[in-house]
Scaffold this active site. Structure first.
Site, PDB file in Angstrom:
ATOM      1  N   ASP A 151      10.895   4.729   7.174  1.00 20.03           N
ATOM      2  CA  ASP A 151      11.193   5.612   8.302  1.00 20.03           C
ATOM      3  C   ASP A 151      12.604   5.303   8.789  1.00 20.03           C
ATOM      4  O   ASP A 151      13.240   4.349   8.347  1.00 20.03           O
ATOM      5  CB  ASP A 151      10.155   5.473   9.408  1.00 20.03           C
ATOM      6  CG  ASP A 151      10.128   4.090  10.032  1.00 20.03           C
ATOM      7  OD1 ASP A 151      11.018   3.272   9.735  1.00 20.03           O
ATOM      8  OD2 ASP A 151       9.208   3.814  10.811  1.00 20.03           O
ATOM      9  N   ASP A 197       0.533   8.665   7.198  1.00 18.64           N
ATOM     10  CA  ASP A 197       0.622   7.207   7.286  1.00 18.64           C
ATOM     11  C   ASP A 197       0.182   6.779   8.681  1.00 18.64           C
ATOM     12  O   ASP A 197       0.229   7.567   9.628  1.00 18.64           O
ATOM     13  CB  ASP A 197       2.059   6.723   7.076  1.00 18.64           C
ATOM     14  CG  ASP A 197       2.873   6.835   8.368  1.00 18.64           C
ATOM     15  OD1 ASP A 197       3.089   5.797   9.023  1.00 18.64           O
ATOM     16  OD2 ASP A 197       3.265   7.967   8.739  1.00 18.64           O
ATOM     17  N   CYS A 199     -20.171   1.933   0.531  1.00 25.83           N
ATOM     18  CA  CYS A 199     -18.823   1.582   0.084  1.00 25.83           C
ATOM     19  C   CYS A 199     -18.902   0.606  -1.081  1.00 25.83           C
ATOM     20  O   CYS A 199     -19.710  -0.331  -1.072  1.00 25.83           O
ATOM     21  CB  CYS A 199     -18.041   0.955   1.242  1.00 25.83           C
ATOM     22  SG  CYS A 199     -16.347   0.473   0.812  1.00 25.83           S
ATOM     23  N   CYS A 209     -16.076  -1.110  -2.166  1.00 24.31           N
ATOM     24  CA  CYS A 209     -14.847  -1.890  -2.170  1.00 24.31           C
ATOM     25  C   CYS A 209     -15.153  -3.368  -2.426  1.00 24.31           C
ATOM     26  O   CYS A 209     -16.303  -3.807  -2.359  1.00 24.31           O
ATOM     27  CB  CYS A 209     -14.083  -1.722  -0.859  1.00 24.31           C
ATOM     28  SG  CYS A 209     -14.729  -2.682   0.540  1.00 24.31           S
ATOM     29  N   CYS A 242     -17.152  -5.075   0.469  1.00 20.99           N
ATOM     30  CA  CYS A 242     -18.560  -4.688   0.584  1.00 20.99           C
ATOM     31  C   CYS A 242     -19.394  -5.155  -0.610  1.00 20.99           C
ATOM     32  O   CYS A 242     -20.602  -5.366  -0.480  1.00 20.99           O
ATOM     33  CB  CYS A 242     -18.673  -3.173   0.753  1.00 20.99           C
ATOM     34  SG  CYS A 242     -18.061  -2.582   2.350  1.00 20.99           S
ATOM     35  N   HIS A 289     -11.084  -3.518   3.399  1.00 23.43           N
ATOM     36  CA  HIS A 289     -12.110  -2.486   3.537  1.00 23.43           C
ATOM     37  C   HIS A 289     -11.552  -1.230   4.218  1.00 23.43           C
ATOM     38  O   HIS A 289     -11.799  -0.109   3.748  1.00 23.43           O
ATOM     39  CB  HIS A 289     -13.303  -3.011   4.337  1.00 23.43           C
ATOM     40  CG  HIS A 289     -14.263  -1.938   4.725  1.00 23.43           C
ATOM     41  ND1 HIS A 289     -15.201  -1.420   3.858  1.00 23.43           N
ATOM     42  CD2 HIS A 289     -14.394  -1.228   5.883  1.00 23.43           C
ATOM     43  CE1 HIS A 289     -15.876  -0.450   4.462  1.00 23.43           C
ATOM     44  NE2 HIS A 289     -15.403  -0.316   5.692  1.00 23.43           N
TER      45      HIS A 289
END
Length: 379
Positions: free
Chosen positions: A94, A268, A306, A308, A311, A337
């Protein structure tokens, strides 16, 4: 060829949401996408390998903070931001404008730029459109942002009009100062608050400058979500259909889906990493605060739906213990996560667009997450 280009693959028949590809010097990735934020050349507690593992494409770094520490010249000496932080996929920086206006209580906005105080030590600093572009050229990001003013919400129409006109002039100056258009794409930032006439003015002025991509700024700054959606409804159609559209600073699950429905390609936000550090997790059933006592003997995953790394391997009881003891590993697990949750959500959104089923996906997701009804959960 331009450093950044957008390829439209498909449009959802019911909403107009776009499935596309963002082409960059460091790879091509499907949109709509969520981009994790790595303010100081790192996504907090995550390694580049973990970010790739969870499916991240573009990540963000911050011009203002890297200018102060370690300095853009050191990063350039290291071979650019990609080599410095060991990330071989796209990076977006940015302009530093948001930080100038949000971190410094003492600032003086002039036509030439902004005089303000370093938030770390109080030193006097000056940032202009040209300086912001020079810093980003040295950092070497694939996607750069024009230097703009970030007005507070709410602001009067007169103030916002002056701000929009100044931002347009700054955008033109930044475009002229850009030294590496073949390897770095510079986006214009549409401002205008909640005023339709000023958003229209800003969009038209920036589109006339023919940037390779366009950002919508000044949202998610305190306005109600229905106002943000309304602004997107009349602003996004003003932007070129053949170029990427980026909604800055938005990361709550509902706003991601609603933004996609209104034609946004890129998002974002620090939200998933920031709340993770406090033990707040995004799950398919809504927000979960892992510090709560009811999870002390809960040996199930954060989210049963989930898959991931967190998890699959760790329980709520264990993560609660780590967070309550201020253990860094606990923050790593909740951060992993939350980022995975949003990246996976965007993959599901892309698949829904492929099937012309985004509205149905939204309804199902909102119902399960808890966004519908008088007791709607939110962030």
């Amino acid at each position: 060829m331009a450093a950044i280009s957008y390829e439209l693959i498909k449009t959802d028949k019911k909403t107009g949401a776009r499935l596309g590809k963002l082409h960059t010097p460091h790879g091509t990735f499907e949109t709509p996408m969520f981009m994790p934020v790595g303010t100081q050349a790192t996504v907090k507690t995550m390694s580049p390998e973990e970010l790739k593992q969870m499916g991240a494409g573009v990540i963000l770094s911050n011009t203002y903070h890297l200018w102060l520490r370690p300095g853009e010249k050191l990063v350039e000496e290291a071979g650019g931001l990609h080599r410095f932080m060991n990330w071989d996929q796209p990076i977006l920086t940015d302009s530093g404008g948001f930080q100038v206006f949000s971190l410094s209580d003492m600032r003086d906005i002039k036509e030439e730029g902004v005089h303000f105080r370093n938030h770390l030590n109080g030193d006097k600093l000056f940032l202009s459109p040209e300086k912001a572009i020079q810093i980003q050229n040295s950092l070497g990001a694939d996607i750069m942002m024009s230097f703009d003013e970030c007005p507070p919400y709410p602001a009067t129409h007169d103030y916002m009009k002056r701000s929009v006109e100044r931002t347009s002039r700054w955008a033109e100056r930044g475009l002229k100062a850009h030294m590496k258009p073949e390897t770095q794409g510079l986006f214009g930032i549409v401002q205008g608050g909640a005023y339709e006439d000023l958003r229209t003015q800003s969009a038209k002025e920036l589109v006339s400058l023919d940037f390779p991509g366009y950002s919508i700024g000044g949202l998610s700054v305190g306005e109600p979500k229905d106002v943000m959606n309304q602004v997107l409804e009349y602003t996004t159609p003003l932007l070129p259909s053949g170029k990427p559209r980026y909604l800055m600073g938005v990361g709550s699950p509902d706003s991601l889906i609603d933004g996609v429905i209104r034609g946004i390609d890129m998002f974002d936000c620090v939200l998933p990493t920031r709340i993770a550090r406090n033990g707040t997790c995004m799950t398919s059933n809504g927000r979960l605060v892992i510090k709560n006592a009811k999870f002390a003997h809960d040996f199930g995953p954060l989210d049963e739906n989930c898959d991931c790394y967190t998890c699959r391997h760790y329980s709520r009881a264990y993560i609660r213990h780590l967070i309550r003891c201020d253990e860094t590993f606990g923050i790593r697990l909740t951060t992993y996560h939350n980022l995975y949750f949003l990246l996976n959500l965007m993959e599901k959104v892309r698949n829904a667009i492929r099937e012309d089923a985004l509205l149905e996906f939204r309804e199902e997701f909102f119902e399960q997450y808890g966004f519908n009804g008088p007791n709607a959960k939110n962030f």
